[in-house]
Design a protein around this motif. Structure first.
Motif, PDB file in Angstrom:
ATOM      1  N   SER A   1       0.840  -1.203   0.000  1.00 14.57           N
ATOM      2  CA  SER A   1       0.000   0.000   0.000  1.00 14.57           C
ATOM      3  C   SER A   1       0.862   1.234   0.000  1.00 14.57           C
ATOM      4  O   SER A   1       0.614   2.199  -0.729  1.00 14.57           O
ATOM      5  N   PHE A   2       1.920   1.222   0.772  1.00 19.33           N
ATOM      6  CA  PHE A   2       2.836   2.367   0.835  1.00 19.33           C
ATOM      7  C   PHE A   2       3.539   2.571  -0.500  1.00 19.33           C
ATOM      8  O   PHE A   2       3.663   3.680  -1.012  1.00 19.33           O
ATOM      9  N   ILE A   3       3.985   1.439  -1.092  1.00 21.36           N
ATOM     10  CA  ILE A   3       4.679   1.535  -2.375  1.00 21.36           C
ATOM     11  C   ILE A   3       3.745   2.100  -3.435  1.00 21.36           C
ATOM     12  O   ILE A   3       4.114   2.969  -4.227  1.00 21.36           O
ATOM     13  N   GLY A   4       2.483   1.612  -3.445  1.00 19.17           N
ATOM     14  CA  GLY A   4       1.518   2.102  -4.434  1.00 19.17           C
ATOM     15  C   GLY A   4       1.284   3.576  -4.285  1.00 19.17           C
ATOM     16  O   GLY A   4       1.255   4.319  -5.273  1.00 19.17           O
ATOM     17  N   ASN A   5       1.114   4.041  -3.058  1.00 18.64           N
ATOM     18  CA  ASN A   5       0.896   5.472  -2.829  1.00 18.64           C
ATOM     19  C   ASN A   5       2.114   6.272  -3.197  1.00 18.64           C
ATOM     20  O   ASN A   5       2.025   7.392  -3.698  1.00 18.64           O
ATOM     21  N   SER A   6       3.298   5.706  -2.959  1.00 17.19           N
ATOM     22  CA  SER A   6       4.530   6.425  -3.281  1.00 17.19           C
ATOM     23  C   SER A   6       4.645   6.646  -4.779  1.00 17.19           C
ATOM     24  O   SER A   6       5.014   7.714  -5.245  1.00 17.19           O
ATOM     25  N   TYR A   7       4.289   5.604  -5.562  1.00  9.53           N
ATOM     26  CA  TYR A   7       4.365   5.748  -7.006  1.00  9.53           C
ATOM     27  C   TYR A   7       3.312   6.728  -7.501  1.00  9.53           C
ATOM     28  O   TYR A   7       3.552   7.515  -8.423  1.00  9.53           O
ATOM     29  N   ALA A   8       2.142   6.704  -6.890  1.00  5.49           N
ATOM     30  CA  ALA A   8       1.061   7.572  -7.340  1.00  5.49           C
ATOM     31  C   ALA A   8       1.355   9.038  -7.048  1.00  5.49           C
ATOM     32  O   ALA A   8       0.882   9.915  -7.744  1.00  5.49           O
ATOM     33  N   ARG A   9       2.129   9.303  -5.993  1.00  3.79           N
ATOM     34  CA  ARG A   9       2.384  10.672  -5.580  1.00  3.79           C
ATOM     35  C   ARG A   9       3.865  10.997  -5.620  1.00  3.79           C
ATOM     36  O   ARG A   9       4.389  11.707  -4.770  1.00  3.79           O
ATOM     37  N   THR A  10       4.574  10.443  -6.613  1.00  5.55           N
ATOM     38  CA  THR A  10       5.991  10.728  -6.739  1.00  5.55           C
ATOM     39  C   THR A  10       6.201  12.222  -6.931  1.00  5.55           C
ATOM     40  O   THR A  10       5.603  12.826  -7.822  1.00  5.55           O
ATOM     41  N   PRO A  11       7.031  12.851  -6.098  1.00  5.49           N
ATOM     42  CA  PRO A  11       7.237  14.297  -6.226  1.00  5.49           C
ATOM     43  C   PRO A  11       7.803  14.664  -7.597  1.00  5.49           C
ATOM     44  O   PRO A  11       8.625  13.939  -8.166  1.00  5.49           O
ATOM     45  N   VAL A  12       7.350  15.774  -8.136  1.00  5.56           N
ATOM     46  CA  VAL A  12       7.882  16.247  -9.408  1.00  5.56           C
ATOM     47  C   VAL A  12       9.242  16.892  -9.178  1.00  5.56           C
ATOM     48  O   VAL A  12       9.588  17.275  -8.067  1.00  5.56           O
ATOM     49  N   GLU A  13      10.012  17.001 -10.235  1.00  4.64           N
ATOM     50  CA  GLU A  13      11.381  17.469 -10.089  1.00  4.64           C
ATOM     51  C   GLU A  13      11.679  18.743 -10.859  1.00  4.64           C
ATOM     52  O   GLU A  13      12.770  19.284 -10.756  1.00  4.64           O
ATOM     53  N   SER A  14      10.727  19.246 -11.647  1.00  6.58           N
ATOM     54  CA  SER A  14      11.032  20.402 -12.474  1.00  6.58           C
ATOM     55  C   SER A  14       9.772  21.183 -12.824  1.00  6.58           C
ATOM     56  O   SER A  14       8.647  20.681 -12.690  1.00  6.58           O
ATOM     57  N   LEU A  15       9.976  22.408 -13.314  1.00  9.02           N
ATOM     58  CA  LEU A  15       8.884  23.272 -13.736  1.00  9.02           C
ATOM     59  C   LEU A  15       8.010  22.638 -14.814  1.00  9.02           C
ATOM     60  O   LEU A  15       6.777  22.699 -14.724  1.00  9.02           O
ATOM     61  N   PRO A  16       8.571  22.007 -15.870  1.00 13.34           N
ATOM     62  CA  PRO A  16       7.702  21.406 -16.888  1.00 13.34           C
ATOM     63  C   PRO A  16       6.732  20.377 -16.323  1.00 13.34           C
ATOM     64  O   PRO A  16       5.601  20.259 -16.811  1.00 13.34           O
ATOM     65  N   GLN A  17       7.148  19.657 -15.296  1.00 14.84           N
ATOM     66  CA  GLN A  17       6.243  18.671 -14.695  1.00 14.84           C
ATOM     67  C   GLN A  17       5.103  19.363 -13.955  1.00 14.84           C
ATOM     68  O   GLN A  17       3.968  18.886 -13.956  1.00 14.84           O
ATOM     69  N   VAL A  18       5.393  20.497 -13.323  1.00 10.35           N
ATOM     70  CA  VAL A  18       4.340  21.268 -12.656  1.00 10.35           C
ATOM     71  C   VAL A  18       3.385  21.833 -13.699  1.00 10.35           C
ATOM     72  O   VAL A  18       2.160  21.850 -13.500  1.00 10.35           O
ATOM     73  N   GLU A  19       3.915  22.306 -14.813  1.00  6.18           N
ATOM     74  CA  GLU A  19       3.066  22.810 -15.892  1.00  6.18           C
ATOM     75  C   GLU A  19       2.128  21.718 -16.397  1.00  6.18           C
ATOM     76  O   GLU A  19       0.948  21.974 -16.675  1.00  6.18           O
TER      77      GLU A  19
END
Length: 277
Positions: free
Chosen positions: A17-35
């Motif tokens: 469950s933790f691994i699944g949530n981690s993959y689903a909410r992997t932090p973004v690393e750059s501005l294009p990903q936020v866009e």
């Protein structure tokens, strides 16, 4: 089943469950990903990830502030949005987004129903950047605000200013000749798309999307580059969630197969593509 086995199974379930949530909410690393998150309408995540990247000193912090403010508007967090835009303007007064931040403050007031305050904010943006190339956008928003107040003469005055200052602009094209008309800029308004003045083709066809931008200049740069390479490239503008976005298109095809063939050529030239209709 023994107690030890039960504990092991529970640990196993919790781990996955933790691994699944981690993959689903992997932090973004750059501005294009936020866009990309913004384009997908994931406004809560835009705010969260923008805050984290800003704190980490990421590249493009002024743009992250801007996306954060826009997302707060979409979430109806109007006061927070105004604070974000104000901080952005104070910290980056000479950045190209400072003018847009001033507009954002006005939009946050407008969408909150505080029309007089929105008019004050729009005028402050014009006063701070009197020669800005996108002044017609603010004239158009002032026209909308006065129209909302029932001041039709004042609304017509600003719609005329928008039309006269930039007759080929998106804002001018959205205004009919028969007097002022308010473009719906509700945070939850459905999207509306029109072709830019470079083309009068409004038929039903397949095309290849080569880019999708918030910034008109970036869209025009890509369009011009494609034209120089011989592609039939043109722009359309879209109102999405109350804001203007620019789509770079290539070709007008009768069949999807023809569009896919063009997409292949563009990919071979290094462009990211999407076949649309």
């Amino acid at each position: 089943m023994s107690k030890r086995v039960k504990i092991a199974m529970l640990a196993f379930v919790l781990m996955f469950s933790f691994i699944g949530n981690s993959y689903a909410r992997t932090p973004v690393e750059s501005l294009p990903q936020v866009e990309k998150l913004f384009m997908e309408g994931k406004y809560d995540r835009v705010v969260t990830e923008s805050n984290r990247l800003i704190d980490e000193g990421a590249h493009g912090r002024e743009e992250l502030f801007y996306l954060k403010g826009l997302s707060q508007i979409q979430l109806s967090r109007f006061k927070d949005a105004r604070e974000t835009f104000r901080y952005m303007i104070e910290r980056y007064p000479r950045d190209r987004r400072a003018f847009d931040g001033g507009i954002g403050i006005g939009d946050a007031f407008f969408l909150e129903g505080k029309i007089p305050e929105s008019i004050t904010s729009y005028n402050e943006a014009l006063d701070s950047y009197p020669d800005h190339k996108n002044a017609s956008i603010v004239y158009h928003k002032l026209g909308n605000a006065y129209h909302k107040l029932g001041s039709k003469d004042k609304a017509r005055e600003y719609f005329d200013k928008a039309r006269n200052s930039s007759p080929l602009s998106f804002e001018s094209k959205m205004m009919p000749d028969a007097g002022p008309a308010s473009v719906n800029i509700s945070a939850h308004a459905p999207s509306k798309e029109i072709l830019m003045p470079q083309t009068d083709d409004t038929g039903d066809y397949f095309y290849v999307q080569a880019g999708y931008f918030k910034n008109k200049g970036n869209a025009e740069k890509l369009t011009d580059g494609l034209k120089r390479k011989g592609y039939d490239s043109y722009l359309s503008a879209q109102i999405k969630a109350g804001f203007i976005f620019y789509r770079v298109k290539v070709g007008r095809f009768k069949t999807k197969a023809q569009a896919e063939d063009m997409a292949g050529r563009l990919k071979a030239d290094g462009y990211k593509t999407k076949v649309c209709r």
